[in-house]
Structures are given as structure tokens and as C-alpha cells.
Design an enzyme around this catalytic site. Structure first.
Site, PDB file in Angstrom:
ATOM      1  N   TYR A 157       8.105  -9.393  -8.447  1.00 38.48           N
ATOM      2  CA  TYR A 157       7.977 -10.662  -7.717  1.00 38.48           C
ATOM      3  C   TYR A 157       9.352 -11.295  -7.665  1.00 38.48           C
ATOM      4  O   TYR A 157      10.015 -11.421  -8.700  1.00 38.48           O
ATOM      5  CB  TYR A 157       6.998 -11.590  -8.439  1.00 38.48           C
ATOM      6  CG  TYR A 157       6.845 -12.951  -7.799  1.00 38.48           C
ATOM      7  CD1 TYR A 157       6.167 -13.107  -6.587  1.00 38.48           C
ATOM      8  CD2 TYR A 157       7.377 -14.092  -8.400  1.00 38.48           C
ATOM      9  CE1 TYR A 157       6.026 -14.354  -5.998  1.00 38.48           C
ATOM     10  CE2 TYR A 157       7.227 -15.346  -7.819  1.00 38.48           C
ATOM     11  CZ  TYR A 157       6.559 -15.466  -6.622  1.00 38.48           C
ATOM     12  OH  TYR A 157       6.411 -16.708  -6.043  1.00 38.48           O
ATOM     13  N   ASP A 252      17.283  -9.093  -9.831  1.00 40.05           N
ATOM     14  CA  ASP A 252      16.636 -10.395  -9.940  1.00 40.05           C
ATOM     15  C   ASP A 252      16.494 -10.678 -11.433  1.00 40.05           C
ATOM     16  O   ASP A 252      15.642 -10.104 -12.105  1.00 40.05           O
ATOM     17  CB  ASP A 252      15.265 -10.325  -9.246  1.00 40.05           C
ATOM     18  CG  ASP A 252      14.462 -11.604  -9.425  1.00 40.05           C
ATOM     19  OD1 ASP A 252      14.845 -12.433 -10.271  1.00 40.05           O
ATOM     20  OD2 ASP A 252      13.446 -11.755  -8.726  1.00 40.05           O
ATOM     21  N   LYS A 280      15.422 -20.427 -13.652  1.00 39.90           N
ATOM     22  CA  LYS A 280      14.759 -20.747 -14.928  1.00 39.90           C
ATOM     23  C   LYS A 280      15.720 -21.221 -16.022  1.00 39.90           C
ATOM     24  O   LYS A 280      16.133 -22.373 -15.997  1.00 39.90           O
ATOM     25  CB  LYS A 280      13.910 -19.561 -15.368  1.00 39.90           C
ATOM     26  CG  LYS A 280      12.836 -19.223 -14.288  1.00 39.90           C
ATOM     27  CD  LYS A 280      11.739 -18.383 -14.829  1.00 39.90           C
ATOM     28  CE  LYS A 280      10.802 -17.841 -13.770  1.00 39.90           C
ATOM     29  NZ  LYS A 280       9.704 -18.699 -13.383  1.00 39.90           N
TER      30      LYS A 280
HETATM   31  N1  HOZ Z   1       7.932 -17.103 -11.363  1.00 38.81           N
HETATM   32  C1  HOZ Z   1       6.901 -17.591 -12.240  1.00 38.81           C
HETATM   33  C2  HOZ Z   1       6.386 -16.497 -13.113  1.00 38.81           C
HETATM   34  N2  HOZ Z   1       5.703 -15.476 -12.473  1.00 38.81           N
HETATM   35  C3  HOZ Z   1       5.837 -18.263 -11.571  1.00 38.81           C
HETATM   36  C4  HOZ Z   1       6.199 -19.619 -11.238  1.00 38.81           C
HETATM   37  C5  HOZ Z   1       5.374 -20.084 -10.091  1.00 38.81           C
HETATM   38  O1  HOZ Z   1       5.113 -19.299  -9.196  1.00 38.81           O
HETATM   39  O2  HOZ Z   1       4.985 -21.245 -10.138  1.00 38.81           O
END
Ligand code: HOZ
Length: 438
Positions: A157, A252, A280
Site C-alpha cells: 500500500y 516506500d 509518519k
Molecule cells: N497507512 C496506514 C497504515 N496502513 C493507514 C493510515 C490510514 O489509511 O488512515
């Protein structure tokens, strides 16, 4: 830890809670009642709770329930919640103004720190989220190579930009929509999706799309379909294929950057990607992302080059102050060693409860995930063998026992430096009890 109230009290069963009321109101005005789908509890059933305040490793709900938190705001809270170094830095910065839209000294300090800690990043630009960072990496890679196609891996993702919402992990996978509606077919067609850890598939894709592939983008440690790892040699082979075929390698590191090591996954595996996306941890809990890499490539960005990218709030002084304070504190306390010790302690406390069962515990430093499967798990397909019904039961048992884990099998839990040895002991006890109940 004293749980002031627990999720299994009768008030919760009857739904007479402040969280319940807020969620009912939220449903009326916010899609799904949440501002990001991963918060919606659809992967585990039930309703999300609302939080009043957070501190260190703990969160307190609006109904006074106290929980040990392993979501950590989905990654940023590496020092725990509201660490004084960060809140003091934000307070001090806010007194000078919340946004300038004019260069400020903290942006320069942040750029210098990122380039020093991740030497593959020779130049960096700040943005406002991980999505912006990965999206901008793709545009830059396409502009630099003058090619359109990209390779991504199933289950990785990279935020919610169009090109990347194809066989995506995280909330998209949790909700069974790995390919989003609204992404133009023509855009999705430029994304080649391959199984992670399969170098032969990568070689074949390069053969079949000769001189068309701009970049390969991946989470070097995939953490959005549960957590799994690159096989020995896979990342180096990927880099060789990219070099041989004139494509860029994009890491990433939104989740792993400054978390798995000072220099991220690229330090652990000894790889210098062409471009890196960050988010983050780098923002100390404020909305921040960054992307950078080889100067020759990043130099293509406007105003130096033809690839456009911009942002009103990019390099925001509050966000820079928060991120710098968090990163410097991590280094001062040798946070990575602390996190490894806490993670190793949790793993060893759980070893007996897991061994010999249909359970797989994956961990790297402070990131971990429990799969309800017999494994091995090394890509999206194998991760999907996990029994998500068992995960949901496990999640709710832990919640009742005072632990908050990500509400989906397809996410990763985070330990912070604020978790104490006692927190880890208590966590291990609750997890073991939850496993016995399954
Ligand atoms: N990237 C985050 C962990 N998979 C998710 C944060 C979000 O989509 O709110």
C-alpha cells in the site's frame, strides 16, 4: 494499568456510550463515520471508539476506558503519544506563527537531517502526507525516465494516489476493495502488479514491457497486508533488474523510515534506492511526508526542472519542529535499541503460546503482526490464508483486556519507546489469554 472501564461492561453492550452517540452523529455527516477507512472496525466487526486524550503508550476513550496502544497513530508515535520534547517544540513554534508559505530555517535543518541519516537521499522535498510522497515519486520517475509504466507488488500500500490503488493493501484490502472505483482504466493499465518476492515475475515484466517501465515501487518490508519480509537477495536482485532496464527503484519507507533503523529499511538491507518516500515518524505526529533521492533525479523538480510539484503547507514550521524534535530525541536515547529490546521481550513472552499452533508471529524491531495461519507468509496470497474470523475474535478479546491493536489482520502493530517492561508483560498476559480463548 488500571482499566477505568472495560469494553465488556454492560454499558457497552447496551450501546449507551459517548462513543456510541458520537459514532451515530458521525455516520450522519462523515462517510462511514470516519475520516479514514482503516478506523472503521469493519475488518473486525463492531464500532470504533472515540478518543479523548493520549499519553505515552496509552489512550483514554471518551467513556474513560484506558488502553495500551499498539497502533501509535498508525506509525508516527514512535516515542509514544504526546512526548514532551515534541509538544514543547510545537508549542514554541506555534508562538512564532503556524504557517508562513515562505522558506523557514527548520526546513533546511530537516532536509540536512534526512540526507545525513539516509545517504541515498541527496536532495529532499517536504510534503504533507505519505500519499503525496509516493505520488510525487512516481511523477518524478516518469518525468525523469520519460516512461509511463510502473511495477508495484500485490498487497503493498502506497497511499491513495490513482496509479497505486491497484491490488493495494491496508484499508483497501481490509474492506475487500484493493482496486478502487474512480481510478481511470487508462491509469490503472499503466500499473503492473506482481507478487512480492518473485524476481522471475519482475524479469518477465521487464522483458514484456521493454523500455516502458519507469520505476519499481515497493515497501521494502511490506506492512500493509500484515507484515512480511523480503527473501534473501530479493531487494538486491530488484535493484539489479532496475539498473539493467533503465528503471528507477523507489522505496516506500513511510512506515519503516526512521523506525526499523535510523536509516530505515534501506540501511538494514544495504540498498541505495533511487528515490525514497517518507512519512509518519518524520512528522512527529503532524501531517508530514517527504520524498527524495539522487540529486540528478530530484533536480528535475520545479523550479529547477520540468516536473511540477507544490504545496501551500509543505515544510510547515510546526510540522518541521515536531519532526525534528522527535528524530533528535530518538537518536539521543538510542530509541532503535530500546525498541528492539521491547520487541524481543514481547516476542519471547509470546513464544510458548504460539509455538506448535496455527499462528505465525512476524516482527522486525518495533513492528509486529500475528497471523492465524501455518505459513510461511511471504506475499499477499500467503497472507490471505490467515483466518480473519479468528483475528477478529482475538482483537476483541485483547480490547476487552485493555489492549488496542490495529483493527485489521492486514495492518502492522507498533511498539513505542514509551512502552514499559510492565506494559509488555501485561500485553503478553492478555494476548496469551486471548489465544487460549480462541
Ligand atoms: N497507512 C496506514 C497504515 N496502513 C493507514 C493510515 C490510514 O489509511 O488512515
Amino acid at each position: 494499568m488500571t482499566a477505568l472501564r472495560r469494553f465488556n461492561e454492560s454499558a457497552y453492550r447496551d450501546g449507551v456510550t459517548k462513543s456510541g452517540d458520537l459514532f451515530a452523529r458521525a455516520l450522519g455527516k462523515i462517510p462511514g463515520g470516519v475520516n479514514s477507512p482503516v478506523r472503521a472496525f469493519r475488518g473486525v466487526g463492531g464500532e470504533p471508539f472515540f478518543v479523548e486524550r493520549v499519553n505515552g503508550p496509552r489512550i483514554w476513550t471518551v467513556d474513560g476506558v484506558e488502553l495500551i496502544d499498539y497502533v501509535g497513530s498508525w506509525g508516527p508515535a514512535i516515542l509514544g503519544h504526546a512526548p514532551p520534547v515534541v509538544t514543547d517544540a510545537v508549542r514554541a513554534a506555534a508562538l512564532h506563527g503556524t504557517s508562513f508559505g515562505i522558506p523557514n530555517p527548520l526546513e533546511v535543518e530537516m532536509a540536512e537531517l534526512i540526507c545525513a541519516w539516509m545517504p541515498a537521499i541527496e536532495k529532499v522535498r517536504m510534503v504533507n502526507s505519505g500519499t503525496e510522497a509516493t505520488m510525487s515519486c512516481l511523477r518524478l520517475a516518469r518525468g525523469f525516465t520519460k516512461r509511463d509504466k510502473i511495477i508495484k507488488f500485490a498487497g503493498c500500500y502506497h497511499g491513495h494516489a490513482d496509479s497505486l490503488l491497484v491490488k493495494a493493501g491496508s484499508g483497501a484490502l481490509t474492506h475487500g476493495q484493493p482496486d478502487s472505483a474512480g481510478v481511470p482504466r487508462a491509469v490503472a493499465d499503466e500499473t503492473i502488479v506482481l507478487p512480492f518476492n518473485n524476481i522471475e515475475a519482475v524479469r518477465a515484466a521487464f522483458r514484456e514491457n521493454k523500455d516502458q517501465i519507469a520505476a519499481v515501487i515497493l515497501e521494502a518490508i511490506p506492512a500493509n497486508a500484515g507484515l512480511f519480509f523480503p527473501r534473501e537477495g530479493f531487494l538486491h536482485q530488484l535493484q539489479e533488474e532496475c539498473t539493467r532496464n533503465g528503471a528507477l527503484l523507489i522505496f516506500d519507507e513511510v512506515m519503516t523510515g526512521f523506525r526499523v533503523a535510523r536509516g530505515g529499511a534501506q540501511q538494514l538491507y544495504g540498498i541505495r534506492p533511487d528515490l525514497t518516500a517518507l512519512g509518519k515518524v518524520v512528522g512527529g505526529g503532524l501531517p508530514v511526508g517527504a520524498f527524495g533521492g539522487r540529486a540528478e533525479i530530484v533536480g528535475q523538480l520545479s523550479p529547477d526542472g520540468p516536473v511540477y510539484q507544490a504545496g501551500t503547507l509543505s515544510g510547515n514550521p510546526l510540522a518541521m519542529a515536531a519532526g525534528l524534535a522527535q528524530l533528535r530525541e530518538l537518536e539521543r536515547i538510542d530509541g532503535w535499541k530500546l525498541l528492539e529490546d521491547l520487541g524481543a521481550k514481547l516476542e519471547s513472552r509470546l513464544a510458548d503460546a504460539i509455538s506448535g499452533k496455527e499462528l505465525i508471529f512476524h516482527r522486525i524491531g518495533s513492528m509486529f503482526c500475528l497471523f492465524f495461519a501455518s505459513g510461511p507468509i511471504f506475499d499477499l496470497e500467503s497472507a490471505q490464508y490467515s483466518d480473519t474470523k479468528k483475528f477478529a475474535q482475538f482483537f476483541h478479546s485483547c480490547l476487552e483486556g485493555g489492549l488496542y491493536f490495529p483493527p485489521s489482520q492486514f495492518e502492522t502493530a507498533f511498539i513505542s519507546t514509551a512502552h514499559s517492561d510492565e506494559d509488555i508483560d501485561q500485553t503478553a498476559r492478555v494476548v496469551c489469554e486471548a489465544l487460549i480463548k480462541l
